[in-house]
Design a protein around this motif. Structure first.
Motif, short mmCIF file in Angstrom:
data_model
loop_
_atom_site.label_atom_id
_atom_site.label_comp_id
_atom_site.label_asym_id
_atom_site.label_seq_id
_atom_site.Cartn_x
_atom_site.Cartn_y
_atom_site.Cartn_z
N ASP A 163 0.80 -1.21 0.00
CA ASP A 163 0.00 0.00 0.00
C ASP A 163 0.84 1.26 0.00
OD1 ASP A 163 -2.20 -1.56 0.01
OD2 ASP A 163 -2.50 -1.49 2.20
N GLN A 164 2.10 1.20 0.39
CA GLN A 164 2.91 2.40 0.54
C GLN A 164 3.65 2.80 -0.74
OE1 GLN A 164 5.34 2.36 4.06
NE2 GLN A 164 3.72 1.41 5.28
N GLY A 165 3.50 2.07 -1.79
CA GLY A 165 3.97 2.53 -3.08
C GLY A 165 5.40 2.18 -3.41
N PRO A 166 5.87 2.68 -4.57
CA PRO A 166 7.18 2.30 -5.10
C PRO A 166 8.35 2.79 -4.25
CG PRO A 166 6.21 4.08 -6.39
CD PRO A 166 5.14 3.58 -5.48
N ALA A 167 8.19 3.88 -3.50
CA ALA A 167 9.30 4.39 -2.68
C ALA A 167 9.72 3.37 -1.64
CB ALA A 167 8.91 5.70 -2.01
N VAL A 168 8.74 2.77 -0.98
CA VAL A 168 9.03 1.77 0.03
C VAL A 168 9.61 0.52 -0.61
CG1 VAL A 168 8.02 0.29 1.81
CG2 VAL A 168 7.28 2.67 1.59
N LEU A 169 9.08 0.14 -1.76
CA LEU A 169 9.62 -1.02 -2.47
C LEU A 169 11.08 -0.82 -2.84
CD1 LEU A 169 6.61 -1.89 -4.82
CD2 LEU A 169 7.32 -3.08 -2.73
N LEU A 170 11.42 0.43 -3.24
CA LEU A 170 12.81 0.74 -3.58
C LEU A 170 13.70 0.63 -2.36
CD1 LEU A 170 14.94 1.71 -5.57
CD2 LEU A 170 14.28 4.06 -5.06
N LEU A 171 13.22 1.14 -1.23
CA LEU A 171 13.99 1.03 0.01
C LEU A 171 14.19 -0.43 0.41
CD1 LEU A 171 12.48 3.95 2.15
CD2 LEU A 171 14.73 3.84 1.06
N ASN A 172 13.15 -1.24 0.22
CA ASN A 172 13.27 -2.66 0.54
C ASN A 172 14.30 -3.35 -0.35
OD1 ASN A 172 11.37 -2.51 2.56
ND2 ASN A 172 9.65 -3.01 1.20
N ALA A 173 14.31 -2.95 -1.65
CA ALA A 173 15.28 -3.54 -2.56
C ALA A 173 16.71 -3.17 -2.15
CB ALA A 173 15.00 -3.06 -3.99
N LEU A 174 16.92 -1.90 -1.76
CA LEU A 174 18.23 -1.49 -1.29
C LEU A 174 18.62 -2.24 -0.02
CD1 LEU A 174 18.00 2.39 -1.84
CD2 LEU A 174 19.27 0.72 -3.20
N GLU A 175 17.66 -2.46 0.82
CA GLU A 175 17.90 -3.21 2.06
C GLU A 175 18.36 -4.63 1.74
OE1 GLU A 175 14.78 -5.30 5.02
OE2 GLU A 175 14.52 -3.14 4.75
N VAL A 176 17.71 -5.27 0.77
CA VAL A 176 18.08 -6.63 0.36
C VAL A 176 19.51 -6.64 -0.19
CG1 VAL A 176 17.59 -8.49 -1.25
CG2 VAL A 176 15.72 -7.35 -0.06
N LEU A 177 19.83 -5.64 -1.02
CA LEU A 177 21.18 -5.58 -1.59
C LEU A 177 22.23 -5.39 -0.51
CD1 LEU A 177 20.51 -3.38 -4.77
CD2 LEU A 177 20.97 -5.84 -4.68
N LEU A 178 21.95 -4.55 0.46
CA LEU A 178 22.92 -4.33 1.54
C LEU A 178 23.16 -5.61 2.34
CD1 LEU A 178 22.05 -0.81 3.01
CD2 LEU A 178 24.19 -1.53 1.95
N LEU A 179 22.09 -6.25 2.73
CA LEU A 179 22.24 -7.47 3.52
C LEU A 179 22.96 -8.56 2.72
CD1 LEU A 179 18.72 -7.59 5.21
CD2 LEU A 179 20.90 -7.04 6.29
N ALA A 180 22.62 -8.69 1.45
CA ALA A 180 23.29 -9.69 0.62
C ALA A 180 24.76 -9.33 0.44
CB ALA A 180 22.60 -9.80 -0.74
N GLY A 181 25.03 -8.03 0.25
CA GLY A 181 26.41 -7.59 0.09
C GLY A 181 27.25 -7.85 1.32
N PHE A 182 26.73 -7.52 2.49
CA PHE A 182 27.46 -7.79 3.73
C PHE A 182 27.78 -9.27 3.85
CE2 PHE A 182 25.25 -3.93 5.83
CZ PHE A 182 26.22 -3.09 5.31
N SER A 183 26.81 -10.11 3.55
CA SER A 183 26.99 -11.56 3.70
C SER A 183 28.06 -12.08 2.74
CB SER A 183 25.67 -12.29 3.46
OG SER A 183 24.67 -11.83 4.35
N LEU A 184 27.95 -11.67 1.48
CA LEU A 184 28.91 -12.16 0.48
C LEU A 184 30.33 -11.71 0.80
CD1 LEU A 184 26.87 -11.62 -2.81
CD2 LEU A 184 27.41 -13.80 -1.70
N VAL A 185 30.50 -10.47 1.22
CA VAL A 185 31.83 -9.96 1.54
C VAL A 185 32.43 -10.75 2.70
CG1 VAL A 185 33.12 -7.99 2.43
CG2 VAL A 185 31.44 -7.66 0.62
#
Length: 367
Positions: free
Chosen positions: A39-61
């Motif tokens: 319900d909160q729109g594309p802005a929140v979805l974008l933040l969630n995508a960045l969150e996923v990338l950060l967590l995945a990046g930390f793990s892979l490194v």
């Protein structure tokens, strides 16, 4: 499995645990709030995508860093040091985030479960990565410092070896050759002895240059203000004594000091000797002029010799480069370049008019 591997796998294990917790967070925790997110729109979805990338990046490194440390040549206790820094970084940032959330709750401010889990996971990954980077940086600095210290000790040993063994031995050979030369009447034998003496002098010069290079590279001597006037006049006087047929002129009006060390005389000894020894004129002429401003001192050493081709002007400062008639090892101008660079200056070769070459040396003026 060695201790090195246990420490490295600990770091990789942290990465895998962080990856598993991130998947749990995204699948389980976020699933409870899918409707609200949608319900909160594309802005929140974008933040969630960045969150996923950060967590995945930390793990892979973290996973890759553990593998890299396990296959590295670092000593075991150093790898453990990197692992310790990783744990300290993780614990430190998580503690700070937990304290911040506790303060918010104590003030009556609402913190949702997904937000709390998200902040803790990001803090754990970011803290572990920051600690890992600090640990690896400290590890490398320590190793490089030890290597530099070992190299310095080796260079100082070479310096002592040259001074006590090679140099002293050559001085004995030169003295004995001089005595034999005075005692022998045969012209052929005298010619051979003179050739041996010339060669011995060349080796002594080479040893002196190598010793100066060793002392410079090992930072055995400190930079300080040095009277350029005194050095130039002393070296010019020595050149006149060694080559009475040469005309040596030093044009310097006032006392000027430059930033250098006790090896500065070796710079001008090599430059001045080159100006005479490689001079094919009937009367070698060397003119030294000094100009100075508030920050820079420029010394020009001009001769009336054959000059140097343009394509050789830079190469002459490389180790091993020498004139075709030289019997040395081409370290003279290389030493000059190394020392002047260490002093924060520069050196170059220009053409003289109507004939010859000019070595231009620039130094930082000392107060």
């Amino acid at each position: 499995m060695g201790q090195r591997h246990w420490a490295a796998w600990l770091i990789s294990g942290l990465g895998l645990v962080l990856a598993a917790l991130s998947m749990w967070y995204l699948i389980v925790v976020r699933a409870l709030y899918l409707g609200a997110v949608a319900d909160q729109g594309p802005a929140v979805l974008l933040l969630n995508a960045l969150e996923v990338l950060l967590l995945a990046g930390f793990s892979l490194v973290l996973v890759y860093a553990g593998y890299w440390l396990a296959t590295s040549t670092f000593e075991e206790h150093r790898v453990w040091w990197a692992g310790l820094w990783t744990m300290v970084g993780l614990a430190g940032i998580v503690t700070l985030v937990t304290f911040g959330v506790t303060v918010q709750l104590s003030q009556g401010r609402y913190v949702s479960d997904p937000t709390l889990v998200q902040e803790l996971l990001l803090a754990a990954g970011g803290g572990a990565l920051a600690g890992l980077l600090i640990g690896i940086s400290t590890l490398r600095e320590t190793v490089e410092s030890e290597e530099a210290r070992n190299q310095r000790d080796a260079l100082l040993f070479v310096n002592e070896l040259l001074r006590h063994n090679v140099l002293n031995g050559m001085q004995v050979i030169m003295a004995n050759t001089d005595r034999l030369e005075r005692a022998v009447d045969d012209e052929d034998a005298r010619a051979l002895l003179e050739a041996n003496e010339d060669r011995a002098e060349t080796i002594v010069d080479l040893v002196e240059n190598v010793r100066a290079l060793v002392r410079s590279v090992s930072n055995e001597v400190d930079l300080m203000p040095v009277s350029l006037t005194t050095v130039l006049r002393t070296e010019a006087r020595a050149l006149r004594q060694a080559h009475p047929d040469a005309a040596v002129t030093v044009d310097i009006e006032t006392d000027v000091a430059v930033t250098a060390d006790e090896l500065l005389p070796a710079v001008f000894e090599n430059v001045l000797n080159n100006a005479v020894e490689h001079n094919d004129s009937e009367t070698p002429e060397v003119v030294v002029t000094v100009t100075a401003d508030a920050t820079t001192v420029t010394v020009r050493v001009a001769d009336n010799g054959p000059g140097i081709d343009d394509d050789r002007k830079t190469a002459y400062f490389d180790a091993g480069e020498q004139a075709p008639e030289s019997v040395g090892q081409g370290l003279g101008l290389y030493l000059v370049d190394v020392l002047v660079d260490r002093y924060g200056g520069s050196v170059r070769i220009e053409d003289d008019e109507p004939r010859g070459a000019v070595v231009v040396l620039e130094f930082e003026r000392a107060q």
